[in-house]
Write a protein that holds these residues in place. Sequence first.
Motif, PDB file in Angstrom:
ATOM      1  N   ALA A 140      26.563  33.282  39.462  1.00 52.16           N
ATOM      2  CA  ALA A 140      27.716  33.774  38.692  1.00 52.16           C
ATOM      3  C   ALA A 140      27.968  32.841  37.520  1.00 52.16           C
ATOM      4  O   ALA A 140      28.135  31.629  37.707  1.00 52.16           O
ATOM      5  N   VAL A 141      27.957  33.400  36.315  1.00 55.76           N
ATOM      6  CA  VAL A 141      28.149  32.568  35.125  1.00 55.76           C
ATOM      7  C   VAL A 141      29.331  33.069  34.310  1.00 55.76           C
ATOM      8  O   VAL A 141      29.486  34.262  34.081  1.00 55.76           O
ATOM      9  N   LYS A 142      30.155  32.156  33.860  1.00 55.53           N
ATOM     10  CA  LYS A 142      31.348  32.525  33.106  1.00 55.53           C
ATOM     11  C   LYS A 142      31.299  31.940  31.693  1.00 55.53           C
ATOM     12  O   LYS A 142      30.886  30.801  31.497  1.00 55.53           O
ATOM     13  N   ASN A 169      30.356  27.980  31.205  1.00 53.63           N
ATOM     14  CA  ASN A 169      31.110  27.013  32.004  1.00 53.63           C
ATOM     15  C   ASN A 169      30.142  25.953  32.554  1.00 53.63           C
ATOM     16  O   ASN A 169      29.121  26.318  33.146  1.00 53.63           O
ATOM     17  N   CYS A 192      28.651  26.334  35.878  1.00 54.20           N
ATOM     18  CA  CYS A 192      27.716  27.456  35.992  1.00 54.20           C
ATOM     19  C   CYS A 192      26.336  27.043  35.499  1.00 54.20           C
ATOM     20  O   CYS A 192      25.319  27.526  36.005  1.00 54.20           O
ATOM     21  N   CYS A 195      31.027  38.442  34.347  1.00 56.80           N
ATOM     22  CA  CYS A 195      32.049  39.483  34.233  1.00 56.80           C
ATOM     23  C   CYS A 195      32.908  39.121  33.032  1.00 56.80           C
ATOM     24  O   CYS A 195      33.403  37.993  32.941  1.00 56.80           O
ATOM     25  N   VAL A 217      37.177  39.067  40.092  1.00 52.00           N
ATOM     26  CA  VAL A 217      35.784  38.657  39.885  1.00 52.00           C
ATOM     27  C   VAL A 217      35.051  38.623  41.219  1.00 52.00           C
ATOM     28  O   VAL A 217      33.921  39.102  41.343  1.00 52.00           O
ATOM     29  N   ALA A 238      27.767  29.705  42.607  1.00 46.83           N
ATOM     30  CA  ALA A 238      28.822  29.775  41.593  1.00 46.83           C
ATOM     31  C   ALA A 238      29.214  28.347  41.237  1.00 46.83           C
ATOM     32  O   ALA A 238      28.844  27.401  41.931  1.00 46.83           O
ATOM     33  N   GLY A 239      29.967  28.197  40.156  1.00 43.76           N
ATOM     34  CA  GLY A 239      30.515  26.888  39.844  1.00 43.76           C
ATOM     35  C   GLY A 239      31.702  26.612  40.742  1.00 43.76           C
ATOM     36  O   GLY A 239      32.296  27.532  41.303  1.00 43.76           O
ATOM     37  N   GLN A 258      34.480  25.460  39.686  1.00 40.47           N
ATOM     38  CA  GLN A 258      35.713  25.617  38.912  1.00 40.47           C
ATOM     39  C   GLN A 258      35.352  26.086  37.509  1.00 40.47           C
ATOM     40  O   GLN A 258      34.395  25.608  36.924  1.00 40.47           O
ATOM     41  N   ALA A 259      36.123  27.028  37.006  1.00 43.21           N
ATOM     42  CA  ALA A 259      35.980  27.406  35.602  1.00 43.21           C
ATOM     43  C   ALA A 259      36.918  26.506  34.813  1.00 43.21           C
ATOM     44  O   ALA A 259      38.091  26.371  35.172  1.00 43.21           O
ATOM     45  N   ASP A 299      40.516  28.478  33.353  1.00 45.91           N
ATOM     46  CA  ASP A 299      41.666  28.738  34.236  1.00 45.91           C
ATOM     47  C   ASP A 299      41.852  27.654  35.299  1.00 45.91           C
ATOM     48  O   ASP A 299      42.890  27.594  35.951  1.00 45.91           O
ATOM     49  N   SER A 355      40.843  27.426  38.255  1.00 48.10           N
ATOM     50  CA  SER A 355      41.302  28.029  39.513  1.00 48.10           C
ATOM     51  C   SER A 355      40.636  27.449  40.751  1.00 48.10           C
ATOM     52  O   SER A 355      41.281  27.187  41.747  1.00 48.10           O
ATOM     53  N   ASN A 356      39.303  27.287  40.682  1.00 52.01           N
ATOM     54  CA  ASN A 356      38.560  26.829  41.857  1.00 52.01           C
ATOM     55  C   ASN A 356      38.782  27.779  43.039  1.00 52.01           C
ATOM     56  O   ASN A 356      39.244  27.372  44.108  1.00 52.01           O
ATOM     57  N   GLN A 357      38.483  29.049  42.839  1.00 49.84           N
ATOM     58  CA  GLN A 357      38.733  30.049  43.881  1.00 49.84           C
ATOM     59  C   GLN A 357      37.576  31.011  44.121  1.00 49.84           C
ATOM     60  O   GLN A 357      37.358  31.448  45.255  1.00 49.84           O
ATOM     61  N   THR A 358      36.885  31.416  43.050  1.00 52.09           N
ATOM     62  CA  THR A 358      36.028  32.600  43.109  1.00 52.09           C
ATOM     63  C   THR A 358      34.958  32.542  44.213  1.00 52.09           C
ATOM     64  O   THR A 358      34.774  33.513  44.949  1.00 52.09           O
TER      65      THR A 358
END
Lengths: 249, 315
Positions: free
Chosen positions: A6-8, A36, A39, A63, A97, A115-116, A118-119, A122, A124-127
């Motif tokens: 997953a890349v943002k 990111n 990522c 996304c 996402v 995935a990373g 954290q983005a 934001d 968030s550190n959630q996805t």
Amino acid sequence: MKVLVAVKRVIDANVKVRVKADGTGVETQNVKMAMNPFCEIAIEEAVRLKEAGTATEIVAVACGTTQSQETIRTALAMGADRGILVEHDGVLEPLAVAKLLKAVVDREQPRLVIAGKQAIDDDSNQTGQMLAGLLGWAQGTFASKIAFDGEWLHVTREVNEGLEKIDIKLPAVITTDLRLNEPRYASLPNIMKAKKKPIETLKPADLGVDVTPRLKVLKVNEPPKRQAGVKVGSIAELIDKLKNEAKVI
Amino acid sequence: MTALVLAEHDNANFNAATLHAITAAKAMGGDMHILVAGAGCKTVADQAARVAGVSKVLLADDAALEYRLAENVAPLIARLAANYSHVLAVATTTGKNVMPRAAALLDVQQISEIVAVESADTFLRPTYAGNAMTLVQSGDKVKMITVRATGFEPAAAEGGSAAVETVAGASDSGLSKFVGRDVHKSERPELTSARIVVSGGRGMQSGDNFKLLEAVADKLGAAVGASRAAVDAGFVPNDYQVGQTGKIVAPELYIAVGISGAIQHLAGMKDSKVIVAINKDEDAPIFQVADYGLVADLFQAMPEFAAALQKQAAA
Ligand SMILES: Cc1cc2nc3c(=O)[nH]c(=O)nc-3n(C[C@H](O)[C@H](O)[C@H](O)COP(=O)(O)OP(=O)(O)OC[C@H]3O[C@@H](n4cnc5c(N)ncnc54)[C@H](O)[C@@H]3O)c2cc1C
Ligand SMILES: Nc1ncnc2c1ncn2[C@@H]1O[C@H](COP(=O)(O)O)[C@@H](O)[C@H]1O
């Protein structure tokens, strides 16, 4: 083994972010964008797995707006095989996402998602954790080392107390921490080659996912500014100030 | 309206970092319960029951919860959340690992690292490495929240006398196993709760040179931290990292030595009360946030610093 990454697309880490005067968000006009950094580490890890013969195919998924294609191209230039853009113009929160990624995982059936952690926009550190929860898969978050062992993956995690080692069952979701690897720069020939690699474009509706935001952003403000203080001429003066002026030692 | 706070602990001791999340939970305006999920952790529940303002402690004592593996803890939280308006955890690596998974199981959008509670559904959180403070309102049925400790004063650890209620039903997912931990034992205070922090960066040149910082830290009763560059270079372990993607600290005094002051580092320390920078480059950005700046070679300044403190202690 197929690996999905997953890349943002985010504002470049070196840009000094400025809040918009009307308090609706941050300035993005004419601002340098980039993948990111976490990522990049995720793609690098996948490429190393492919070079080691563990991964057979790497699919990079982003996304976001059409411009996220650039981020996918970067991933392809680093060594991903193909890309998927889930195109959406509005806000995408981590839960949305994660749902989109889950739908892509259901179609693609990878054994590993990276995935990373954290983005950096934001923060968030959630996805990754959410995706693992939705899939009912194991999660290895904040990874600084991974090693395959049959149906299991050994993961070393960066935690508050130091390092933690866990074993997680495949299929699994990994989120990258800074020490997992040092991402490569894409070479010019690889950037050229990446232009020919396929990118599929989907819409959230194609995946049957409702991405309506759950949070309403009421206001975005600049943080209080710190004033620069004074320069001291010596250690003696510094100690004196800390003792008698700031009274902190 | 009742808020549930996930206790941070090691099965023996209730971690005081939780007290910051408890203050945030109380700001929601309703009752507050604490969940202690672990194995052989009854003493933790007893400590939690004494926290001021707690009206109930839920004790989930099960072998499957011993190491707070997310696959085992998240379903428990998700199940208990049905009875609560808010579920909060302090934003440690444990909270960050477990809470989003539980939120996803509940179909809730978590709110990460809040630093202020505006009302029971509206919260302030830093984004973009703290360069944009974002006020968000949640419409979700349960508010799933992680709390940045520096945003809230700790609640009083004593003064409560809540009942401890046992909750059953935890189970092992079979998806993950704890193998071990590499923990760096230190006599120094813990980084995120220390009153004084002395941090070193790339300018330190080696792990061995951190002794120069430790000498000063020990005389001040301070914790030792680092920049990402110092961690990446292997000078010090990962848990020393202060910054956007490391630990967030806000001590009374932060002393940055051989650290340039990148945005990502500032994000982790700019709320410190007093900031000191020691750097040989007078244009280093760290001086823009420092209350006291000393332009000097650290290899001269730090031994001098330690000697001067030593002399004062002797006098
Ligand atoms: C995704 C991402 C996440 C990041 N997260 C973090 C984070 O959480 N925390 C963090 O710290 N960084 C983080 N960074 C890295 C950050 O951008 C900087 O690269 C880093 O903080 C620089 O560390 P430094 O100041 O030690 O090194 P440098 O920037 O190289 O600065 C070294 C300083 O030491 C000074 N110096 C050298 N020798 C001496 C001497 N003899 N005496 C006195 N001064 C001397 C120099 O003048 C210089 O100012 C992150 C970056 C990215 C992209
Ligand atoms: N819009 C997105 N598209 C693709 N991946 C994303 C997106 N948002 C988040 N991610 C992934 O989730 C990680 C953590 O993001 P976050 O949870 O927003 O901090 C990122 O490093 C990405 O790997």
